[in-house]
Write a protein that holds these residues in place. Structure first.
Motif, mmCIF file in Angstrom:
data_model
loop_
_atom_site.group_PDB
_atom_site.id
_atom_site.type_symbol
_atom_site.label_atom_id
_atom_site.label_comp_id
_atom_site.label_asym_id
_atom_site.label_seq_id
_atom_site.Cartn_x
_atom_site.Cartn_y
_atom_site.Cartn_z
ATOM 1 N N TYR A 18 0.838 -1.216 0.011
ATOM 2 C CA TYR A 18 0.021 -0.023 0.008
ATOM 3 C C TYR A 18 0.694 1.226 0.052
ATOM 4 C CZ TYR A 18 -4.000 -3.244 1.108
ATOM 5 O OH TYR A 18 -4.861 -3.936 1.074
ATOM 6 N N SER A 19 2.141 1.361 0.454
ATOM 7 C CA SER A 19 2.928 2.262 0.606
ATOM 8 C C SER A 19 3.269 2.879 -0.936
ATOM 9 C CB SER A 19 4.323 1.905 1.074
ATOM 10 O OG SER A 19 3.901 1.714 2.534
ATOM 11 N N GLN A 20 3.321 2.085 -1.968
ATOM 12 C CA GLN A 20 3.491 2.294 -3.242
ATOM 13 C C GLN A 20 2.286 3.100 -3.850
ATOM 14 O OE1 GLN A 20 6.761 2.329 -4.260
ATOM 15 N NE2 GLN A 20 7.296 1.577 -2.204
ATOM 16 N N GLN A 21 1.192 2.831 -3.227
ATOM 17 C CA GLN A 21 -0.151 3.133 -3.843
ATOM 18 C C GLN A 21 -0.236 4.839 -3.601
ATOM 19 O OE1 GLN A 21 -3.181 0.654 -3.102
ATOM 20 N NE2 GLN A 21 -2.193 -1.224 -3.849
ATOM 21 N N ILE A 22 0.590 5.769 -3.997
ATOM 22 C CA ILE A 22 0.328 7.048 -3.458
ATOM 23 C C ILE A 22 -0.518 7.768 -4.080
ATOM 24 C CG2 ILE A 22 3.047 7.193 -3.017
ATOM 25 C CD1 ILE A 22 3.458 8.427 -5.733
ATOM 26 N N GLU A 23 -1.064 7.204 -5.314
ATOM 27 C CA GLU A 23 -2.237 7.851 -5.916
ATOM 28 C C GLU A 23 -3.704 7.567 -4.983
ATOM 29 O OE1 GLU A 23 -2.289 3.842 -7.162
ATOM 30 O OE2 GLU A 23 -0.817 5.290 -6.971
ATOM 31 N N LYS A 24 -3.609 6.548 -4.000
ATOM 32 C CA LYS A 24 -4.739 6.206 -3.325
ATOM 33 C C LYS A 24 -4.807 6.610 -2.052
ATOM 34 C CE LYS A 24 -6.023 2.095 -6.463
ATOM 35 N NZ LYS A 24 -6.014 0.851 -6.259
ATOM 36 N N TRP A 25 -3.433 6.560 -1.467
ATOM 37 C CA TRP A 25 -3.370 6.838 0.053
ATOM 38 C C TRP A 25 -2.302 7.737 0.267
ATOM 39 C CZ3 TRP A 25 -6.727 4.214 2.996
ATOM 40 C CH2 TRP A 25 -7.122 3.014 2.398
ATOM 41 N N VAL A 26 -2.658 8.898 1.517
ATOM 42 C CA VAL A 26 -1.690 9.634 1.751
ATOM 43 C C VAL A 26 -1.124 9.518 3.235
ATOM 44 C CG1 VAL A 26 -1.680 12.273 2.717
ATOM 45 C CG2 VAL A 26 -3.048 11.463 0.776
ATOM 46 N N LEU A 27 0.207 9.353 3.359
ATOM 47 C CA LEU A 27 0.963 8.847 4.453
ATOM 48 C C LEU A 27 0.441 10.006 5.702
ATOM 49 C CD1 LEU A 27 3.119 7.109 5.862
ATOM 50 C CD2 LEU A 27 4.677 8.611 5.109
ATOM 51 N N VAL A 28 0.083 9.253 6.700
ATOM 52 C CA VAL A 28 -0.139 10.078 7.843
ATOM 53 C C VAL A 28 0.622 10.156 9.049
ATOM 54 C CG1 VAL A 28 -1.849 10.446 9.770
ATOM 55 C CG2 VAL A 28 -2.873 10.012 7.542
ATOM 56 N N LYS A 29 1.309 8.692 9.416
ATOM 57 C CA LYS A 29 2.354 8.489 10.360
ATOM 58 C C LYS A 29 3.165 7.375 9.798
ATOM 59 C CE LYS A 29 3.637 9.230 14.538
ATOM 60 N NZ LYS A 29 4.423 10.491 14.782
ATOM 61 N N SER A 30 4.364 7.427 9.941
ATOM 62 C CA SER A 30 5.128 6.194 9.739
ATOM 63 C C SER A 30 6.509 6.171 10.927
ATOM 64 C CB SER A 30 5.978 6.352 8.422
ATOM 65 O OG SER A 30 6.732 5.407 8.058
ATOM 66 N N ILE A 31 6.277 4.660 11.425
ATOM 67 C CA ILE A 31 7.117 4.595 12.512
ATOM 68 C C ILE A 31 8.164 3.360 12.017
ATOM 69 C CG2 ILE A 31 7.395 3.991 15.132
ATOM 70 C CD1 ILE A 31 4.548 5.295 15.390
ATOM 71 N N PRO A 32 9.256 3.219 12.353
ATOM 72 C CA PRO A 32 10.197 2.116 12.152
ATOM 73 C C PRO A 32 9.630 0.915 12.971
ATOM 74 C CG PRO A 32 11.520 3.802 12.366
ATOM 75 C CD PRO A 32 10.076 4.343 12.867
ATOM 76 N N PHE A 33 9.919 -0.335 12.333
ATOM 77 C CA PHE A 33 9.484 -1.457 12.956
ATOM 78 C C PHE A 33 10.474 -2.615 12.377
ATOM 79 C CE2 PHE A 33 7.238 -5.484 13.430
ATOM 80 C CZ PHE A 33 6.382 -5.426 14.512
ATOM 81 N N LEU A 34 10.803 -3.539 13.224
ATOM 82 C CA LEU A 34 11.791 -4.540 13.055
ATOM 83 C C LEU A 34 11.148 -5.651 12.309
ATOM 84 C CD1 LEU A 34 14.575 -5.692 13.618
ATOM 85 C CD2 LEU A 34 13.562 -6.860 15.653
ATOM 86 N N ASP A 35 11.875 -6.040 11.368
ATOM 87 C CA ASP A 35 11.533 -7.283 10.249
ATOM 88 C C ASP A 35 12.172 -8.549 10.880
ATOM 89 O OD1 ASP A 35 10.893 -9.264 8.682
ATOM 90 O OD2 ASP A 35 11.578 -8.189 6.850
ATOM 91 N N ASN A 36 11.433 -9.166 11.853
ATOM 92 C CA ASN A 36 12.516 -10.172 12.443
ATOM 93 C C ASN A 36 12.661 -11.337 11.627
ATOM 94 O OD1 ASN A 36 9.731 -11.355 12.396
ATOM 95 N ND2 ASN A 36 9.984 -12.676 14.173
ATOM 96 N N TYR A 37 12.060 -11.572 10.289
ATOM 97 C CA TYR A 37 12.383 -12.397 9.744
ATOM 98 C C TYR A 37 13.682 -12.233 8.555
ATOM 99 C CZ TYR A 37 8.055 -14.721 10.810
ATOM 100 O OH TYR A 37 7.198 -15.571 11.335
ATOM 101 N N ARG A 38 13.896 -10.931 8.779
ATOM 102 C CA ARG A 38 15.119 -10.554 7.970
ATOM 103 C C ARG A 38 16.144 -10.291 9.161
ATOM 104 N NH1 ARG A 38 13.346 -5.999 3.964
ATOM 105 N NH2 ARG A 38 15.865 -6.102 3.501
ATOM 106 N N SER A 39 16.114 -10.358 10.341
ATOM 107 C CA SER A 39 17.021 -10.538 11.252
ATOM 108 C C SER A 39 17.764 -11.857 11.538
ATOM 109 C CB SER A 39 16.396 -10.065 12.630
ATOM 110 O OG SER A 39 15.678 -8.967 12.522
ATOM 111 N N SER A 40 19.065 -11.565 12.214
ATOM 112 C CA SER A 40 19.894 -12.515 12.348
ATOM 113 C C SER A 40 19.488 -13.896 13.279
ATOM 114 C CB SER A 40 21.293 -12.024 13.019
ATOM 115 O OG SER A 40 21.981 -11.269 11.956
ATOM 116 N N LEU A 41 19.655 -14.930 13.146
ATOM 117 C CA LEU A 41 19.327 -16.036 13.841
ATOM 118 C C LEU A 41 20.519 -15.972 14.962
ATOM 119 C CD1 LEU A 41 18.639 -18.874 11.353
ATOM 120 C CD2 LEU A 41 17.035 -17.624 12.777
#
Length: 566
Positions: A537-560
């Protein structure tokens, strides 16, 4: 990875209390625990009041900053609680009168202060949420102080203060202490029932075990098995055990059945229902959450680091001390080690054998992990003294160089894990808080209602307490998840009406999904990937306006290694 919301277009006391409780002499002089002997051997330890101040500071931090790590907490406890308070909330199949696996009595018992707070002051819903969490923090702190005192009595001051430090700084206790879950309540009861047992208050120990088993989680009865063994086979006190089992049943279970039956509209024994489903149904709980045998080893290490590994080898460490170290006979008033620490290993054995594993299943034994970790450290000090020193006034005088690094390293690892959890996983709660800010500032369209939509992020919804008012409605969008989602309670008699389109096999119910064109806001996690049902949805800029964005950890791309927290 941004988590975003989008709109369409040293806890040791420096002194020793002279008039503190008198403790029994334990294994040898090292475990003498009355204050006079503590002065003689140079032992300092926190009083109960000092311990409470330290603990409540840590637990309130958890109440305010800890994220909701399990969607079961949201949808099976916060949401029904929101319904009971405000008449609106999401319902899972476990609360359908057809299945009735959960208890409204447990919710009422927990939410009485929130009812009073809301009735008197009518605060914002977020204040209710954090008020309830802070009450859980205070309750946990009080239970931990009682447990700390009981450990000092049974195992000595040194083991007691190590247990206290391990509890204070562990990530596991941080996560569990303020969670609105039956397993957390059972953790409280573990500290009280085991503490009462260590104080030889058998009637109280039986009652508290029953309270944990009936009111919160039937499987918590495992914690009471060693207490029953002590009463029935060592003390041969069948009469007292039977008497207090009957008293507990009458005081706890009978009113619980009455209350739940009124809510569900039919005779309901919720503890029996959950046992029947988990143990005797054709599929039980193994429809999802099936993990390998080592899951609890990885998860325990994440939450307690080396303390957990130490707790796993406590029986070996105690056996080595008994064989290699010359000590006085243990006071007959003390329980045998094999019995006093049995609840931890009995629990681990039973739950490791179950295919369905979740982090919260270990909450009830978290304090025992800290205790057994402390016993192992104490045993290692004695072994070091026996092998390398052999002579001297007291083994603690010669092994402080082992304790201080151990405490420092384990505490540092615990604190860094806590900080990592906050930084990596708190974004969903911060994101939904933005809704209250937007409402307060008047930055909303003039509409009578707002649909806030979630797709793959449905299980990180922190509860309806984060929706500002009744104009807000949570709507689910179809995602790659193929299980059953909750639905809103019926507005009238919602607890006693059997809802349509619910099943106990976690089968997908398509009626739960709304259309994205009806969404006014959308909360999603940008993983830079997309699929048919989980577009970026982040790429659908013609449909959505960003209101708030906060960093979040993607644990599946983190080290074991890792164990899932989200």
């Amino acid at each position: 990875m941004p988590h975003s919301i989008r709109q369409r277009t040293n806890p040791n006391s420096p002194y020793i209390r002279k008039n503190g409780p008198k403790w029994r002499n334990q294994q040898n002089r090292s475990e003498a625990v009355n204050p006079t002997n503590a002065y003689e051997y140079g032992l300092s330890f926190p009083t109960g009041y000092t311990a409470f101040k330290a603990l409540i500071s840590a637990r309130v931090v958890s109440a305010i900053w800890s994220h909701i790590s399990d969607c079961d907490e949201t949808f099976n406890y916060w949401e029904p609680g929101h319904y009971m308070l405000y008449g609106r909330g999401l319902q899972t199949w476990e609360y359908s009168p057809k299945y009735a696996l959960r208890s409204y009595t447990y919710l009422l018992f927990q939410l009485v202060p929130a009812f009073l707070y809301n009735a008197v002051l009518r605060p914002d819903k977020l204040f209710i949420f954090y008020f309830q969490r802070c009450l859980l923090a205070v309750t946990c702190s009080a239970c931990e102080v009682y447990f700390y005192k009981s450990v000092c009595r049974e195992f000595g001051i040194h083991v007691g203060r190590l247990t206290l430090i391990f509890q204070l700084f562990s990530a596991g206790m941080y996560v569990a202490s303020s969670a609105f879950l039956p397993s957390t309540f059972s953790m409280y009861m573990t500290m009280l029932s085991i503490g009462a047992w260590y104080h030889r208050k058998y009637e109280l120990a039986v009652f508290l075990t029953a309270l944990s088993s009936f009111l919160s989680w039937p499987f918590a009865a495992l914690i009471g098995v060693p207490i029953a063994i002590d009463m029935l086979f060592m003390r041969k006190d069948l009469m007292k055990f039977t008497k207090w089992c009957i008293i507990s049943l009458c005081i706890i279970l009978l009113p619980m059945v009455r209350i739940d039956s009124l809510y569900f509209g039919r005779l309901t024994v919720a503890p029996l229902n959950i046992v029947m489903y988990n143990v005797f149904s054709s599929h039980g709980p193994d429809l999802y959450g099936v993990e390998p045998w080592y899951y609890y080893v990885l998860n325990g290490f994440l939450n307690f680091n080396f303390i957990y590994l130490s707790a796993l080898v406590t029986p070996i460490a105690l056996l080595a001390v008994s064989k290699l170290v010359s000590v006085n006979a243990r006071n007959p008033a003390c329980l045998p080690y094999s019995l006093s620490i049995l609840p931890l290993y009995l629990w681990l054995m039973v739950f490791t054998l179950q295919p369905h594993k979740e982090e919260r299943f270990l909450f009830p034994i978290y304090p025992l992990v800290c205790l057994c970790g402390a016993l192992t450290v104490d045993a290692m000090q004695k072994l070091y003294f026996r092998v390398f020193v052999r002579t001297g006034q007291h083994y603690l005088h010669h092994t402080s160089h082992l304790v201080f690094p151990t405490v420092f390293i384990t505490s540092l690892l615990g604190v860094t894990r806590i900080l990592a959890l906050y930084k990596g996983y708190h974004a969903p709660m911060d994101t939904y808080m933005e809704l209250s800010k937007m409402t307060a500032e008047g930055n909303l369209p003039t509409l009578n209602h707002f649909n806030i939509c979630v797709g793959k992020e449905w299980y990180r919804f922190p509860s309806s307490f984060f929706l500002p008012d009744d104009r807000w409605n949570l709507m689910f969008l179809k995602s790659e998840f193929r299980g059953q989602l909750p639905k809103y309670y019926a507005e009238e008699s919602g607890t006693s009406i059997i809802p349509d389109y619910m099943n106990d096999a976690n089968k997908e119910e398509p009626t739960r999904y709304g259309n994205v064109t009806s969404c006014h806001f959308l909360v999603d996690l940008d993983l830079s990937t997309s699929s048919e049902f989980e577009p970026n949805y982040s790429q659908q800029i013609e449909k959505w306006v960003l209101v708030k964005s906060i960093p979040f950890l993607d644990n599946y791309r983190s080290s074991l290694p890792r164990a899932r927290h989200d």
